[in-house]
Motif scaffolding. Structure first.
Motif, PDB file in Angstrom:
ATOM      1  N   GLN A   1      14.250  23.592  15.869  1.00 58.68           N
ATOM      2  CA  GLN A   1      14.113  22.162  15.616  1.00 58.68           C
ATOM      3  C   GLN A   1      12.635  21.796  15.536  1.00 58.68           C
ATOM      4  O   GLN A   1      11.841  22.240  16.353  1.00 58.68           O
ATOM      5  CB  GLN A   1      14.786  21.370  16.740  1.00 58.68           C
ATOM      6  N   VAL A   2      12.279  21.003  14.540  1.00 60.50           N
ATOM      7  CA  VAL A   2      10.902  20.550  14.357  1.00 60.50           C
ATOM      8  C   VAL A   2      10.929  19.033  14.223  1.00 60.50           C
ATOM      9  O   VAL A   2      11.695  18.488  13.424  1.00 60.50           O
ATOM     10  CB  VAL A   2      10.260  21.171  13.109  1.00 60.50           C
ATOM     11  N   GLN A   3      10.107  18.358  14.995  1.00 59.29           N
ATOM     12  CA  GLN A   3       9.972  16.906  14.863  1.00 59.29           C
ATOM     13  C   GLN A   3       8.584  16.596  14.323  1.00 59.29           C
ATOM     14  O   GLN A   3       7.595  17.183  14.778  1.00 59.29           O
ATOM     15  CB  GLN A   3      10.191  16.227  16.210  1.00 59.29           C
ATOM     16  N   LEU A   4       8.540  15.686  13.383  1.00 57.37           N
ATOM     17  CA  LEU A   4       7.300  15.379  12.679  1.00 57.37           C
ATOM     18  C   LEU A   4       6.961  13.896  12.839  1.00 57.37           C
ATOM     19  O   LEU A   4       7.840  13.038  12.699  1.00 57.37           O
ATOM     20  CB  LEU A   4       7.445  15.702  11.196  1.00 57.37           C
ATOM     21  N   VAL A   5       5.696  13.605  13.083  1.00 56.08           N
ATOM     22  CA  VAL A   5       5.237  12.220  13.214  1.00 56.08           C
ATOM     23  C   VAL A   5       3.982  12.048  12.364  1.00 56.08           C
ATOM     24  O   VAL A   5       2.968  12.712  12.614  1.00 56.08           O
ATOM     25  CB  VAL A   5       4.937  11.856  14.673  1.00 56.08           C
ATOM     26  N   GLU A   6       4.074  11.162  11.383  1.00 58.01           N
ATOM     27  CA  GLU A   6       2.919  10.887  10.520  1.00 58.01           C
ATOM     28  C   GLU A   6       2.084   9.744  11.112  1.00 58.01           C
ATOM     29  O   GLU A   6       2.605   8.860  11.778  1.00 58.01           O
ATOM     30  CB  GLU A   6       3.358  10.476   9.113  1.00 58.01           C
ATOM     31  N   SER A   7       0.803   9.776  10.806  1.00 57.56           N
ATOM     32  CA  SER A   7      -0.093   8.689  11.189  1.00 57.56           C
ATOM     33  C   SER A   7      -1.274   8.663  10.221  1.00 57.56           C
ATOM     34  O   SER A   7      -1.463   9.599   9.442  1.00 57.56           O
ATOM     35  CB  SER A   7      -0.593   8.854  12.625  1.00 57.56           C
ATOM     36  N   GLY A   8      -2.038   7.573  10.287  1.00 57.25           N
ATOM     37  CA  GLY A   8      -3.245   7.489   9.485  1.00 57.25           C
ATOM     38  C   GLY A   8      -3.145   6.601   8.260  1.00 57.25           C
ATOM     39  O   GLY A   8      -4.136   6.397   7.558  1.00 57.25           O
ATOM     40  N   GLY A   9      -1.964   6.071   7.996  1.00 52.13           N
ATOM     41  CA  GLY A   9      -1.828   5.181   6.851  1.00 52.13           C
ATOM     42  C   GLY A   9      -2.513   3.856   7.102  1.00 52.13           C
ATOM     43  O   GLY A   9      -2.970   3.561   8.206  1.00 52.13           O
ATOM     44  N   GLY A  10      -2.592   3.050   6.044  1.00 51.70           N
ATOM     45  CA  GLY A  10      -3.212   1.746   6.181  1.00 51.70           C
ATOM     46  C   GLY A  10      -3.547   1.148   4.835  1.00 51.70           C
ATOM     47  O   GLY A  10      -3.081   1.616   3.795  1.00 51.70           O
ATOM     48  N   LEU A  11      -4.359   0.109   4.877  1.00 51.57           N
ATOM     49  CA  LEU A  11      -4.801  -0.601   3.679  1.00 51.57           C
ATOM     50  C   LEU A  11      -6.227  -0.192   3.361  1.00 51.57           C
ATOM     51  O   LEU A  11      -7.105  -0.237   4.245  1.00 51.57           O
ATOM     52  CB  LEU A  11      -4.713  -2.102   3.913  1.00 51.57           C
ATOM     53  N   VAL A  12      -6.478   0.187   2.131  1.00 50.98           N
ATOM     54  CA  VAL A  12      -7.804   0.617   1.715  1.00 50.98           C
ATOM     55  C   VAL A  12      -8.054   0.129   0.295  1.00 50.98           C
ATOM     56  O   VAL A  12      -7.108  -0.034  -0.491  1.00 50.98           O
ATOM     57  CB  VAL A  12      -7.932   2.156   1.816  1.00 50.98           C
ATOM     58  N   GLN A  13      -9.300  -0.102  -0.025  1.00 55.23           N
ATOM     59  CA  GLN A  13      -9.650  -0.506  -1.379  1.00 55.23           C
ATOM     60  C   GLN A  13      -9.657   0.698  -2.312  1.00 55.23           C
ATOM     61  O   GLN A  13      -9.895   1.839  -1.878  1.00 55.23           O
ATOM     62  CB  GLN A  13     -11.021  -1.179  -1.392  1.00 55.23           C
ATOM     63  N   ALA A  14      -9.433   0.417  -3.581  1.00 57.47           N
ATOM     64  CA  ALA A  14      -9.499   1.474  -4.583  1.00 57.47           C
ATOM     65  C   ALA A  14     -10.859   2.166  -4.512  1.00 57.47           C
ATOM     66  O   ALA A  14     -11.900   1.508  -4.350  1.00 57.47           O
ATOM     67  CB  ALA A  14      -9.266   0.902  -5.972  1.00 57.47           C
ATOM     68  N   GLY A  15     -10.836   3.487  -4.596  1.00 61.24           N
ATOM     69  CA  GLY A  15     -12.047   4.284  -4.466  1.00 61.24           C
ATOM     70  C   GLY A  15     -12.326   4.756  -3.057  1.00 61.24           C
ATOM     71  O   GLY A  15     -13.192   5.604  -2.840  1.00 61.24           O
ATOM     72  N   GLY A 117       7.521   8.582   8.046  1.00 61.26           N
ATOM     73  CA  GLY A 117       6.691   8.031   6.982  1.00 61.26           C
ATOM     74  C   GLY A 117       5.593   7.120   7.490  1.00 61.26           C
ATOM     75  O   GLY A 117       5.695   6.530   8.568  1.00 61.26           O
ATOM     76  N   THR A 118       4.536   7.009   6.696  1.00 60.45           N
ATOM     77  CA  THR A 118       3.431   6.099   6.999  1.00 60.45           C
ATOM     78  C   THR A 118       3.025   5.406   5.696  1.00 60.45           C
ATOM     79  O   THR A 118       2.930   6.049   4.648  1.00 60.45           O
ATOM     80  CB  THR A 118       2.247   6.845   7.644  1.00 60.45           C
ATOM     81  N   GLN A 119       2.802   4.104   5.784  1.00 58.04           N
ATOM     82  CA  GLN A 119       2.509   3.308   4.592  1.00 58.04           C
ATOM     83  C   GLN A 119       1.043   3.433   4.204  1.00 58.04           C
ATOM     84  O   GLN A 119       0.151   3.264   5.039  1.00 58.04           O
ATOM     85  CB  GLN A 119       2.846   1.838   4.851  1.00 58.04           C
ATOM     86  N   VAL A 120       0.823   3.692   2.929  1.00 56.02           N
ATOM     87  CA  VAL A 120      -0.524   3.679   2.360  1.00 56.02           C
ATOM     88  C   VAL A 120      -0.548   2.618   1.268  1.00 56.02           C
ATOM     89  O   VAL A 120       0.271   2.662   0.347  1.00 56.02           O
ATOM     90  CB  VAL A 120      -0.906   5.055   1.777  1.00 56.02           C
ATOM     91  N   THR A 121      -1.456   1.671   1.393  1.00 58.18           N
ATOM     92  CA  THR A 121      -1.590   0.613   0.401  1.00 58.18           C
ATOM     93  C   THR A 121      -3.011   0.601  -0.118  1.00 58.18           C
ATOM     94  O   THR A 121      -3.964   0.496   0.668  1.00 58.18           O
ATOM     95  CB  THR A 121      -1.238  -0.756   0.998  1.00 58.18           C
ATOM     96  N   VAL A 122      -3.164   0.732  -1.428  1.00 57.50           N
ATOM     97  CA  VAL A 122      -4.478   0.742  -2.059  1.00 57.50           C
ATOM     98  C   VAL A 122      -4.600  -0.511  -2.897  1.00 57.50           C
ATOM     99  O   VAL A 122      -3.819  -0.736  -3.824  1.00 57.50           O
ATOM    100  CB  VAL A 122      -4.669   1.993  -2.927  1.00 57.50           C
ATOM    101  N   SER A 123      -5.571  -1.334  -2.561  1.00 63.19           N
ATOM    102  CA  SER A 123      -5.775  -2.584  -3.285  1.00 63.19           C
ATOM    103  C   SER A 123      -6.771  -2.358  -4.421  1.00 63.19           C
ATOM    104  O   SER A 123      -7.776  -1.666  -4.256  1.00 63.19           O
ATOM    105  CB  SER A 123      -6.287  -3.669  -2.350  1.00 63.19           C
ATOM    106  N   SER A 124      -6.476  -2.959  -5.548  1.00 62.34           N
ATOM    107  CA  SER A 124      -7.347  -2.775  -6.726  1.00 62.34           C
ATOM    108  C   SER A 124      -8.340  -3.922  -6.849  1.00 62.34           C
ATOM    109  O   SER A 124      -8.283  -4.904  -6.134  1.00 62.34           O
ATOM    110  CB  SER A 124      -6.500  -2.675  -7.980  1.00 62.34           C
TER     111      SER A 124
END
Length: 124
Positions: A1-15, A117-124
């Motif tokens: 059995q393997v359990q996985l936890v993602e982290s590090g997502g967030g809101l960042v500007q393009a580039g 899952g972790t949300q990644v949002t890139v603003s343009s």
């Protein structure tokens, strides 16, 4: 059995850059191929990158090649996804997945274990 936890997502500007982490529990992490997938609203889950368990070979989707880097630290039971030069189209929920003795496949159906899952949002 393997359990996985993602982290590090967030809101960042393009580039900009983000580094995602996938922390695994269980004694079999070092024998697991690990992959990152992503899913944007209204779209199918798509392959991003993977890393094999035995030789560290890596594979990337064409859309992220040259911008994203996958790496693993077996001592820390963690896989990282360094994402640079982010674009608006990289916006998605990012998932890590594991499969024992896996080949680093691009198909999500070949992975038995998944994180939340972790949300990644890139603003343009």
């Amino acid at each position: 059995q393997v359990q996985l936890v993602e982290s590090g997502g967030g809101l960042v500007q393009a580039g900009g850059s983000l580094r995602l982490s996938c922390a695994a529990s269980g004694p079999t992490f070092s024998t697991c191929a690990i992959a990152w997938f992503r899913q944007a609203p209204g779209k199918e889950r798509e392959f991003v990158a993977s890393i094999k368990w035995n030789n560290g070979w890596t594979y990337y989707a064409d859309s992220v090649k040259g911008r994203f880097t996958i790496s693993r630290d077996n001592a820390e039971n963690t896989v990282y996804l360094q994402m640079n030069s982010l674009k608006a189209e990289d916006t998605a929920v990012y998932y890590c997945a594991a499969e024992r003795f896996g080949t680093g496949s691009r198909s999500p159906g070949t992975y038995r274990y998944w994180g939340q899952g972790t949300q990644v949002t890139v603003s343009s």
